[in-house]
Write a protein that holds these residues in place. Structure first.
Motif, PDB file in Angstrom:
ATOM      1  N   LYS A 126      13.252  -4.260  -1.529  1.00 37.74           N
ATOM      2  CA  LYS A 126      12.828  -3.519  -2.630  1.00 37.74           C
ATOM      3  C   LYS A 126      11.348  -2.911  -2.418  1.00 37.74           C
ATOM      4  CE  LYS A 126      16.478  -3.934  -5.821  1.00 37.74           C
ATOM      5  NZ  LYS A 126      16.860  -4.350  -7.125  1.00 37.74           N
ATOM      6  N   ALA A 127      10.703  -3.812  -1.516  1.00 33.09           N
ATOM      7  CA  ALA A 127       9.268  -3.837  -1.417  1.00 33.09           C
ATOM      8  C   ALA A 127       8.863  -3.135  -0.058  1.00 33.09           C
ATOM      9  CB  ALA A 127       8.431  -4.962  -1.717  1.00 33.09           C
ATOM     10  N   ILE A 128       9.894  -2.509   0.768  1.00 27.09           N
ATOM     11  CA  ILE A 128       9.482  -1.894   2.080  1.00 27.09           C
ATOM     12  C   ILE A 128       8.676  -0.653   1.826  1.00 27.09           C
ATOM     13  CG2 ILE A 128      10.305  -0.692   3.930  1.00 27.09           C
ATOM     14  CD1 ILE A 128      12.990  -2.360   3.800  1.00 27.09           C
ATOM     15  N   THR A 129       7.540  -0.688   2.714  1.00 28.11           N
ATOM     16  CA  THR A 129       6.532   0.316   2.253  1.00 28.11           C
ATOM     17  C   THR A 129       6.620   1.467   3.368  1.00 28.11           C
ATOM     18  OG1 THR A 129       5.081  -0.527   4.025  1.00 28.11           O
ATOM     19  CG2 THR A 129       4.715  -1.337   1.644  1.00 28.11           C
ATOM     20  N   LYS A 130       6.204   2.693   3.092  1.00 31.36           N
ATOM     21  CA  LYS A 130       6.496   3.754   3.956  1.00 31.36           C
ATOM     22  C   LYS A 130       5.628   3.780   5.105  1.00 31.36           C
ATOM     23  CE  LYS A 130       8.198   7.328   0.602  1.00 31.36           C
ATOM     24  NZ  LYS A 130       7.621   8.571  -0.042  1.00 31.36           N
ATOM     25  N   GLN A 131       4.304   3.327   4.875  1.00 31.26           N
ATOM     26  CA  GLN A 131       3.256   3.419   6.155  1.00 31.26           C
ATOM     27  C   GLN A 131       2.988   1.936   6.379  1.00 31.26           C
ATOM     28  OE1 GLN A 131       2.409   6.208   7.529  1.00 31.26           O
ATOM     29  NE2 GLN A 131       3.358   7.507   6.219  1.00 31.26           N
ATOM     30  N   TRP A 132       2.913   1.765   7.783  1.00 27.99           N
ATOM     31  CA  TRP A 132       2.420   0.442   8.085  1.00 27.99           C
ATOM     32  C   TRP A 132       1.254  -0.364   7.494  1.00 27.99           C
ATOM     33  CZ3 TRP A 132      -2.328  -0.567  10.424  1.00 27.99           C
ATOM     34  CH2 TRP A 132      -3.187   0.433  10.997  1.00 27.99           C
ATOM     35  N   ASN A 133       0.374   0.754   7.278  1.00 30.39           N
ATOM     36  CA  ASN A 133      -1.128   0.116   6.658  1.00 30.39           C
ATOM     37  C   ASN A 133      -0.957  -0.269   5.164  1.00 30.39           C
ATOM     38  OD1 ASN A 133      -0.788   2.871   6.079  1.00 30.39           O
ATOM     39  ND2 ASN A 133      -2.961   3.239   6.135  1.00 30.39           N
ATOM     40  N   GLU A 134       0.140   0.225   4.418  1.00 31.52           N
ATOM     41  CA  GLU A 134       0.371  -0.279   3.378  1.00 31.52           C
ATOM     42  C   GLU A 134       1.036  -1.705   3.305  1.00 31.52           C
ATOM     43  OE1 GLU A 134       1.682   3.932   1.036  1.00 31.52           O
ATOM     44  OE2 GLU A 134       3.226   2.857   2.028  1.00 31.52           O
ATOM     45  N   ALA A 135       1.758  -1.720   4.281  1.00 35.73           N
ATOM     46  CA  ALA A 135       2.342  -3.206   4.289  1.00 35.73           C
ATOM     47  C   ALA A 135       1.365  -4.097   4.762  1.00 35.73           C
ATOM     48  CB  ALA A 135       3.294  -3.303   5.475  1.00 35.73           C
ATOM     49  N   VAL A 136       0.255  -3.703   5.810  1.00 36.48           N
ATOM     50  CA  VAL A 136      -0.759  -4.836   6.026  1.00 36.48           C
ATOM     51  C   VAL A 136      -1.705  -5.097   4.690  1.00 36.48           C
ATOM     52  CG1 VAL A 136      -2.911  -4.947   7.162  1.00 36.48           C
ATOM     53  CG2 VAL A 136      -0.969  -3.917   8.356  1.00 36.48           C
ATOM     54  N   GLY A 137      -1.796  -3.857   3.827  1.00 35.88           N
ATOM     55  CA  GLY A 137      -2.364  -3.862   2.674  1.00 35.88           C
ATOM     56  C   GLY A 137      -1.597  -5.108   1.622  1.00 35.88           C
ATOM     57  N   LEU A 138      -0.591  -5.169   1.668  1.00 36.96           N
ATOM     58  CA  LEU A 138       0.284  -6.165   0.733  1.00 36.96           C
ATOM     59  C   LEU A 138      -0.236  -7.482   1.278  1.00 36.96           C
ATOM     60  CD1 LEU A 138       3.778  -5.062   0.490  1.00 36.96           C
ATOM     61  CD2 LEU A 138       1.943  -4.818  -1.244  1.00 36.96           C
ATOM     62  N   VAL A 139      -0.506  -7.735   2.367  1.00 34.01           N
ATOM     63  CA  VAL A 139      -1.133  -8.990   2.990  1.00 34.01           C
ATOM     64  C   VAL A 139      -2.424  -9.204   2.607  1.00 34.01           C
ATOM     65  CG1 VAL A 139      -1.350 -10.466   5.084  1.00 34.01           C
ATOM     66  CG2 VAL A 139       0.535  -8.918   4.845  1.00 34.01           C
ATOM     67  N   ILE A 140      -3.363  -8.522   2.724  1.00 35.98           N
ATOM     68  CA  ILE A 140      -4.785  -8.416   2.579  1.00 35.98           C
ATOM     69  C   ILE A 140      -4.773  -8.529   1.016  1.00 35.98           C
ATOM     70  CG2 ILE A 140      -6.836  -7.095   2.400  1.00 35.98           C
ATOM     71  CD1 ILE A 140      -6.072  -5.582   4.826  1.00 35.98           C
ATOM     72  N   SER A 141      -4.135  -7.818   0.016  1.00 31.10           N
ATOM     73  CA  SER A 141      -4.198  -8.016  -1.323  1.00 31.10           C
ATOM     74  C   SER A 141      -3.390  -9.566  -1.927  1.00 31.10           C
ATOM     75  CB  SER A 141      -3.599  -6.888  -2.144  1.00 31.10           C
ATOM     76  OG  SER A 141      -2.344  -6.951  -1.954  1.00 31.10           O
ATOM     77  N   GLY A 142      -2.789 -10.257  -1.085  1.00 24.94           N
ATOM     78  CA  GLY A 142      -2.255 -11.373  -1.279  1.00 24.94           C
ATOM     79  C   GLY A 142      -0.830 -11.277  -1.848  1.00 24.94           C
ATOM     80  N   LYS A 143      -0.292  -9.926  -1.856  1.00 25.82           N
ATOM     81  CA  LYS A 143       1.015 -10.009  -2.672  1.00 25.82           C
ATOM     82  C   LYS A 143       2.236 -10.209  -1.509  1.00 25.82           C
ATOM     83  CE  LYS A 143       0.069  -6.245  -5.649  1.00 25.82           C
ATOM     84  NZ  LYS A 143      -0.185  -4.817  -5.971  1.00 25.82           N
ATOM     85  N   ALA A 144       1.855 -10.630  -0.290  1.00 32.40           N
ATOM     86  CA  ALA A 144       2.655 -10.856   0.782  1.00 32.40           C
ATOM     87  C   ALA A 144       1.947 -11.884   1.621  1.00 32.40           C
ATOM     88  CB  ALA A 144       3.220  -9.695   1.762  1.00 32.40           C
ATOM     89  N   GLY A 145       2.659 -12.823   2.167  1.00 32.55           N
ATOM     90  CA  GLY A 145       2.168 -13.926   2.944  1.00 32.55           C
ATOM     91  C   GLY A 145       1.728 -13.257   4.478  1.00 32.55           C
ATOM     92  N   ALA A 146       2.686 -12.656   5.007  1.00 31.17           N
ATOM     93  CA  ALA A 146       2.573 -12.281   6.489  1.00 31.17           C
ATOM     94  C   ALA A 146       2.919 -10.973   6.765  1.00 31.17           C
ATOM     95  CB  ALA A 146       3.108 -13.176   7.381  1.00 31.17           C
TER      96      ALA A 146
END
Lengths: 421, 415
Positions: B241-261
């Motif tokens: 349910k948290a698959i993002t549309k753009q690659w940088n959004e996914a990296v952003g989740l890691v940067i903001s600490g919402k995802a581990g890797a």
């Protein structure tokens, strides 16, 4: 050809028709056209600029249009002769290509090709000037652009699509790799394609029926001589002024569990509230339906309101005198009388559903995963990412499906009804 | 008269199509480098070309390569070529070359001894068709990197993972805290993830054997069954349910600490830099997902579509040489976060991750071609669809995916 023969074969004879130009002017014009043709041939124009195939297509169009509208020749054999010359040149080119230049050299085929293009167009123009005037000439001329569009865009491009869908073209539409129905076999064995088809059917049925019912109900509501009708009409019709892309992006925010409706309701206190259709694999297509209905219902309403306004007041008065309740008047008298409007609305809404693409791209981009993909997206994806033949096979299936559904309806609506009248 | 007017109009429209040649030394360059760091990098190229006496006309196309590639290809096909263009070497480019639409650069390449200076050899080989060189490789990118946010793991009381296997082991603890272990973007990012997982679990040799040599038996065999099961394990790391549309959004989740890797190419490093995070301290980058330190040698290259105007042709050849001069290479690659094509340049300003990459590139023999160099776009799109499906449907069985994957490999045309 002499003057006599030409006027026998084409043009219009009889006392009421006088030639547009005197013999001298006609000779001068024909000479000018002939000179222009020779000059064009000498400078290799337009072949040096845009290659051989486009002028050849243009010539094909000219010959076909000339055949259909009887200009410059009314005689069938003259028009058939034009087509014959054209086909002969095409055959020579094909022979040269097919034999790899052994039967007929590449240069020879090019020469024939150029002579045919310039010669036929020049000849049609010259004969056209010579034989003027024609019966209904202005209406025939007005029909020419439409005929070119039909020949190239609808018939030509469809045939092109079907031809290349049976090839193995990847990035380029290069022919010479005929593989029969292989692309279709692959298409029907692809899960994503079936997901897309399933989504298209769900979308079509839901959007059409909801917009129809909702649009009709709102139109009836607006028809009750309510106060500030203009304001309501504007409110309902306004979403239609937005493009699908904007609609998609707006609803992507509203439906997003992280920022939109779900979060707002949870902040109000209902912490168990869940509305995550847009990120739910099993529900995402319904999220698209919500946004599409929001956007399109206004149009259905406006059309049906116009239909309701078109019902004569006398009908209502008669129904009231007979004591028929209002809902039955709507159901059994008004709706049957609105048949043309209902059909127009249905065609508009349904055709919008078949070509649905942009709203899905903006709202979910086919996701999550591939759960909300639609056929048009599948076509686009392969067409522009190195699988032209596969994309064309998919679009052919879309075209045929639409045709199979629409043909009986067109037949009943236009052919049968006309016969009955 | 009507017919004549019509023919005049037709002639006019035809001549309009034919017009449109560029001014003498204006050179239009199309590319899809539009994010902050990318735009800064491409400005370095523009500066260098302008300094060489020609004029760089920027033709940036917003969106990813998937958006730009069709536009670029159809412009070349339609007889309206740009002066130079970014394009991936691979099947699509090969078809354009074979159709005779690209400028042959062999002469300046031999004069400039590209074969001796540039490394790795596979990169120039990607530009070579029938012994002739058609494109200029400008940098090296690799896609086999896992990016982890150290703080997320230390906060959860676990050691930051050293490999994808560690991450799978750590996943339950992260999920307890409401953090998704692995962020994922849809589209090509899924294919990148699975490619990386295959390389990590099956090894470089097996990966190349399947993708390049089309070993369908291996792809359908027991060795890959295990690999696909492991990919299935990795799937449980992703929150569908948290698959993002753009690659940088996914990296952003890691940067903001919402995802581990997140598993992404080295271009993700730019995002961490923009967020002012320090490699090795705030975040880790693990080449080859920490298991098999191998890097593919994809990268960006410039093609020069054939132009009839001799002035443009001369400007094209000059630009091709300019792009590879040491100064331009350093200036460009530092801003882009990629590795330069020449080993003889000064890279003291490079960060930890770039140094790790250089280390593998210069000292290890395990480099591999990128997927676009091994398979055609058609097959890659099919694989992408299949895997996207797999990652969004938790009930899809790894064995089914393996069978379909092997089928696609079997049907892929030889390149």
């Amino acid at each position: 050809m002499s003057n006599i023969e030409l006027s026998q074969m084409g043009g219009v004879s009889g006392p009421q028709f006088k030639p547009t130009f005197t013999r001298e002017v006609r000779l001068a014009l024909v000479g000018l056209i002939a000179l222009m043709t020779v000059v064009a041939f000498y400078f290799d124009w337009p072949f040096a600029q845009i290659g051989l195939s486009q002028p050849f297509m243009l010539t094909a169009g000219c010959v076909l249009v000339s055949y259909v509208i009887d200009v410059p020749f009314t005689a069938l054999r003259a028009r058939l002769a034009q087509i014959g010359v054209f086909l002969l040149a095409a055959f020579a080119a094909w022979l040269s290509w097919y034999s790899g230049g052994t039967v007929l050299s590449q240069e020879g085929a090019d020469l024939i090709w150029k002579l045919t293009c310039l010669g036929l167009i020049g000849f049609i123009l010259a004969a056209g000037v010579w034989n003027a005037p024609y019966r209904n000439f202005s209406s025939k001329t007005a029909a020419i652009p439409m005929m070119f569009i039909v020949i190239f865009a609808f018939i030509g491009c469809s045939l092109w699509t079907i031809t290349y869908s049976m090839s193995e073209a990847k990035t380029f539409p290069l022919y010479g790799s005929f593989v029969g129905l292989k692309q279709y076999y692959r298409l029907f064995n692809t899960d994503v394609w079936w997901t897309a088809c399933r989504n298209a059917v769900i979308y079509l049925i839901l959007v059409t029926s909801i917009e129809f019912v909702l649009g009709f109900l709102i139109a009836v509501f607006m028809d009750q001589k309510i106060r500030a009708e203009g304001v309501f009409r504007t409110i309902y019709l306004y979403p239609f002024a937005l493009s699908f892309i904007v609609t998609g992006h707006v609803w992507a925010w509203i439906l997003s569990p992280e920022y939109g409706l779900e979060k707002s309701v949870r902040q109000l206190g209902w912490t168990n509230f869940s509305f995550d259709w847009i990120v739910n694999v099993d529900r995402s297509i319904y999220a698209v339906v919500i946004a599409a209905v929001w956007q399109g219902t206004g149009l259905a309403m406006a059309l049906m309101l116009a239909g309701l306004r078109g019902i004569d007041d006398e009908v209502w008065k008669a129904a009231r005198i007979d004591g028929i309740p209002k809902w039955r008047t709507y159901l059994q008298i008004v709706i049957p009388m609105m048949r043309p409007v209902l059909i127009t609305t249905f065609v508009l809404v349904a055709s919008g559903c078949v070509r649905v693409y942009d709203i899905v791209v903006a709202l979910t981009d086919g996701g999550p995963g591939t759960s909300s993909k639609v056929p048009a997206q599948y076509v686009y994806q392969y067409l522009f990412q190195g699988g032209i033949a596969q994309g064309l096979a998919a679009s052919t299936v879309m075209l045929l499906t639409s045709a199979v559904i629409l043909t009986p309806w067109i037949y009943i609506e236009f052919v049968k009804n006309r016969q009955a009248r | 008269m009507g017919l004549k007017k019509l023919s005049a109009a037709l002639a006019l429209s035809v001549s309009l199509f034919a017009a449109g040649a560029a001014r003498a030394t204006d050179i239009e360059v199309t590319h899809w480098w539009t994010s902050g760091g990318e735009a800064a990098a491409v400005a370095e190229f523009a500066k260098a070309v302008d300094a060489s006496g020609d004029h760089w006309v920027d033709g940036a196309i917003a969106g990813s390569g998937d958006v730009a590639r069709p536009i670029i290809i159809s412009r070349i096909l339609g007889g309206n070529p740009m002066g130079a263009t970014q394009l991936n070497p691979g099947h699509d480019a090969d078809e354009l070359i074979k159709a005779g639409l690209m400028t042959d650069l062999t002469e300046i390449a031999t004069a400039g001894k590209w074969n001796d200076i540039l490394r790795p050899k596979t990169q120039l080989a990607g530009c070579t068709v029938d012994g002739k060189i058609y494109c200029v490789p400008v940098n090296l990118h690799s896609a086999q990197w896992m990016w982890t946010n150290r703080k997320v793991f230390t906060d959860a009381g676990i050691e930051p993972p050293k490999s994808i296997a560690d991450l799978i082991a750590d996943a339950p603890k992260l999920k307890e805290k409401g953090i998704q272990p692995l962020a994922l973007a849809q589209g090509w990012a899924v294919r990148l993830l699975v490619n990386d997982l295959i390389i990590a679990f099956a090894g470089v040799d097996n990966y190349v054997k399947v993708m390049k040599d089309r070993d369908a038996a291996l792809a359908a065999g027991p060795e890959f069954t295990k690999v696909f099961q492991q990919i299935g394990d990795a799937r449980s790391l992703v929150d569908t349910k948290a698959i993002t549309k753009q690659w940088n959004e996914a990296v952003g989740l890691v940067i903001s600490g919402k995802a581990g890797a997140n598993i992404m190419g080295d271009w993700a490093g730019g995002e961490f830099q923009v967020a002012k995070m320090v490699a090795g301290k705030d975040y880790d980058c693990l080449p080859g997902l920490g298991l098999a330190p191998a890097l593919d040698t994809g990268g960006d290259v410039f093609f020069f579509p054939l132009n009839k105007d001799p002035a443009v042709h001369a400007a094209q050849l000059k630009m091709a040489q300019t792009l590879l001069t040491p100064e331009v290479q350093v200036a460009f690659n530092l801003k882009k976060g990629s590795l330069p094509m020449r080993p003889d340049v000064d890279l003291s300003a490079a960060n930890d991750c770039m140094k790790k990459g250089l280390e593998i590139l210069d000292h290890s023999k395990v480099t591999l071609p990128s997927d676009r160099q091994m398979l055609d776009g058609d097959s890659l799109t099919q694989i992408g669809d299949l895997l996207t499906d797999f990652f969004s449907k938790p009930d899809m069985k790894p064995a089914d995916v393996q069978a379909k994957f092997a089928e696609i490999i079997k049907n892929a045309p030889k390149m």
